[in-house]
Design an enzyme around this catalytic site. Structure first.
Site, PDB file in Angstrom:
ATOM      1  N   GLU A 125       0.541  -0.995   0.405  1.00 31.35           N
ATOM      2  CA  GLU A 125       0.014  -0.313  -0.485  1.00 31.35           C
ATOM      3  C   GLU A 125       0.866   1.269  -0.418  1.00 31.35           C
ATOM      4  O   GLU A 125       0.345   2.310  -0.524  1.00 31.35           O
ATOM      5  CB  GLU A 125      -1.313   0.060   0.993  1.00 31.35           C
ATOM      6  CG  GLU A 125      -2.041   1.822   1.290  1.00 31.35           C
ATOM      7  CD  GLU A 125      -2.813   1.104   2.461  1.00 31.35           C
ATOM      8  OE1 GLU A 125      -3.283   0.282   3.458  1.00 31.35           O
ATOM      9  OE2 GLU A 125      -2.844   2.277   3.464  1.00 31.35           O
ATOM     10  N   ASN A 225      -3.077  -4.845   9.163  1.00 25.99           N
ATOM     11  CA  ASN A 225      -3.677  -4.159  10.119  1.00 25.99           C
ATOM     12  C   ASN A 225      -4.366  -5.564  11.060  1.00 25.99           C
ATOM     13  O   ASN A 225      -4.674  -5.423  12.312  1.00 25.99           O
ATOM     14  CB  ASN A 225      -5.465  -4.292   9.596  1.00 25.99           C
ATOM     15  CG  ASN A 225      -5.865  -5.496   8.863  1.00 25.99           C
ATOM     16  OD1 ASN A 225      -6.285  -6.103   9.849  1.00 25.99           O
ATOM     17  ND2 ASN A 225      -5.510  -5.789   7.497  1.00 25.99           N
TER      18      ASN A 225
END
Length: 676
Positions: A125, A225
């Site tokens: 990302e 995450n």
């Protein structure tokens, strides 16, 4: 042992969207290749591989007869350009929240700003985000690495700075970093780009770990995450991270009375379910009771119940619409209105009626006001009761079938949609558009993340459709996109006619140590702290507060940087003008001693103006030091003996009044006494 499962466990919106997109392509018979693993979950990736999905590391590795899917993390701009050059069939599954960051950094660097990115520099990302930066960009994992960047690049303090974060970055660490950025780079623009799902998961995980003896995190070990969930729980209790239910057998749960369970945003519901079922088996083997959160029992139960959840909007409505055939649609005429229902003639033997709840989703709907006898309506038959000779109808559901096409068209043509906010749910709000519901995330529902969502309830809002899942009839909207466009229009109009000296009524939006920012109708200007008061102040809050309405004028404009300096002080309030008008030389006033020096005492005549009583003017005799005559806080009577308005100096005298008093007494003593 008690088991509590976090409500936010499992797929987030972006991951769910990407995975469903791949499965829908497979269901259509397409050959699929993903650019890197579609998500950081080995079980999902393996399941897709079993169905024929291949993985390419670069676009030129993708089969020419396959649809290339860009994964949720996104890719650098150069990669999308390479895909276009190779003329590959491509579907972009990049999370909408990541796409937003791409736009932010692209626009910021195009304007000459340096970008600071909080995140893991090796994460796909972050690599993708850096690929959209057209200029300098620096990545830091934590506040310590940010300090290193600040020390190594002092020149950044003189530049425009834009700060963003990886969507899965730690919220606590981000807050620390933002404080440093705002302290060092006073002109920095900070965007809170941590995904709502990440914030909610981390907050719930922290709260749950504080209540439990042990935490169990379910998810891929390479998922950012999921790793963050483990790191935020570990300070509160022992924490284990597993990818599959098989790993449970290797964990010793003895002594654990309360187990908390959560899962990363890349963890599918079936794996969570398998883990809970295995835990149940383990507990049964040891004759222990297990309590599980019903919210984690998804899949088949959800399908059977057809219940709403915050991100599925209205699956019950969608399923009912799918089963409706053309002959279930009827045209009717209103023949009666009551508080609970509307009677309709549908030209059949059965009496038709519409329950109020099935007429409209608008919370402001009033049947007595909005429906008249004789109105013609298009409706859907919901239920026929032959025994009673009645037919229950729905206008709301008919409108939903029609409005969905309008929503799809609105996204394709990028037009504005209007709806009414009917519910405030976890993570955002639901807006009704003629029977169809659109989810608007909290981060896109208001102009600022701090604005309360409750204020939108029952209000009409305008928004753009930013994402649609046609297969599931799901739509996501953005109010902020429209507000941003409207604000841009207001800004353009403002700069077309803005001139120094123009007066405005504005609202204070925020305060800093150096001034107050004021909204003067779509644009913000700043009142410097020196412009807030004629007297010296330590902080703007001594004069104004956020939300105050203030009268200001344009003091200076910088059209190139689009910066506005505002004036707030009024000339008539200038203490020197008040002194000129009300206190001429020779005036006698009471002044408060506010300072002492070796050469005299300073006394405040009026707020904002101090005068000097020279040591020679403190008394009618020699004074060794001012402290022998006055002390700070004393109120003394003085005479204004001189004023220099250019140098802003005022001379005062106590001696002059003493000598004048003595002269008056002497003159009185010399007057002849009247004879008796």
């Amino acid at each position: 042992m008690k088991i509590t499962v976090a409500e936010t466990a499992g797929f987030c919106f972006g991951v769910d969207r990407a995975v469903n997109l791949v499965y829908s392509l497979l269901d259509k018979g397409d050959k699929v290749c993903t650019l890197g693993p579609i998500i950081h979950n080995p079980q999902v990736v393996e399941d897709l591989r079993a169905r024929g999905v291949t993985i390419a590391d670069t676009p030129d590795q993708a089969p020419r007869d396959a649809v290339l899917v860009i994964r949720t993390h996104g890719v650098p701009k150069s990669v999308t350009e390479e895909i276009a050059r190779l003329s590959l069939r491509c579907t972009n599954a990049t999370c909408p929240f990541v796409l937003k960051i791409h736009r932010i950094v692209s626009d910021a660097t195009a304007g000459g700003s340096t970008v600071l990115i909080a995140g893991d520099p090796n994460h796909p990302e972050v690599i993708g985000i850096r690929g959209y930066c057209r200029g300098d960009a620096y990545v830091f994992r934590n506040a310590e690495e940010l300090d290193a960047i600040i020390a190594a690049h002092p020149e950044l303090a003189e530049r425009s700075v834009c700060a963003v974060s990886q969507t899965t970055f730690s919220t606590a660490e981000w807050e620390k970093c933002v404080k440093k950025i705002k302290l060092v780079y006073t002109n920095a623009v900070v965007f809170d780009t941590i995904c709502n799902a990440t914030e909610e998961r981390q907050a719930e995980a922290i709260a749950l770990s504080r209540r439990c003896d042990r935490m169990l995190i379910i998810g891929g070990r390479h998922s950012s995450n999921t790793a963050k969930l483990k790191s935020v729980c570990e300070p509160n209790c022992p924490t284990d991270l597993i990818e599959t239910a098989a790993e449970l057998r290797g964990i010793d749960f003895s002594g654990c009375r309360h187990l908390g369970v959560t899962a990363g945003a890349s963890t599918p519901a079936r794996i969570i379910k398998e883990v809970l079922e295995t835990m149940s088996e383990i507990m049964n083997e040891t004759n222990s009771a297990v309590e599980t959160n019903a919210a984690a029992q998804e899949t088949e139960k959800e399908e059977a119940a057809k219940s709403f959840d915050e991100m599925s909007f209205s699956e019950a409505l969608e399923e009912s619409l799918k089963s409706m055939s053309g002959d279930q649609k009827v045209h009717g005429v209103v023949v009666g209105v009551s508080p609970s229902e509307i009677q309709v003639d549908i030209n059949r033997k059965h009496a038709g009626y519409i329950p109020i709840s099935e007429f409209s989703n608008d919370p402001n709907f009033d049947p007595a006001r909005d429906v008249k006898i004789g109105d013609e309506l298009d409706l859907i038959i919901m239920k026929t009761n032959d025994a009673e000779g009645t037919v229950m109808l729905s206008k709301r559901r008919y409108d939903a079938t029609k409005s969905w096409d309008e929503i799809v068209k609105a996204q394709e043509e990028n037009t504005i949609v209007e709806g009414t906010v009917t519910d405030v749910v976890r993570g955002g709000v639901l807006a009704d558009v003629n029977g169809s519901r659109v989810f608007i995330p909290a981060s896109l529902a208001t102009a600022s993340r701090n604005d309360p969502l409750e204020d939108l309830l029952k209000q009409k809002v305008q928004f753009r459709i930013i994402d649609i899942d046609k297969r599931r009839r799901r739509a996501v909207g953005s109010v902020r996109a429209v507000l941003k466009e409207q604000r841009k229009e207001l800004e353009d109009k403002f700069w077309e006619q803005a001139e120094v000296g123009q007066k405005y009524t504005g609202v204070v939006k925020s305060l800093t140590s150096y001034g107050a920012f004021v909204d003067i109708g779509g644009v913000d200007g700043m009142i410097h702290i020196s412009e807030l008061s004629w007297s010296r102040i330590k902080h703007p809050s001594e004069v104004v507060n956020v939300g105050d309405t203030v009268e200001v004028y344009i003091k200076d404009l910088d059209p190139e940087k689009r910066k506005i300096s505002l004036g707030y002080k009024k000339a008539e309030d200038n203490p020197w003008e008040i002194l000129r008008r009300d206190y001429p030389i020779g005036s006698v006033v009471e002044a408060k001693v506010v300072g002492l020096t070796a050469f005299g005492a300073f006394a405040q005549i009026i707020p904002g103006i101090d005068g000097l009583i020279h040591i020679s003017q403190l008394a009618d005799h020699r004074v060794e030091k001012p402290q022998d005559v006055v002390k700070i806080g004393d109120v003394v009577k003085v005479k204004i003996t001189d004023i220099d308005f250019d140098k802003k100096r005022v001379s005062l005298s106590m001696r002059a009044l003493i000598e004048e008093g003595a002269a008056d007494e002497a003159a009185a003593a010399e007057e002849p006494q009247d004879a008796e």
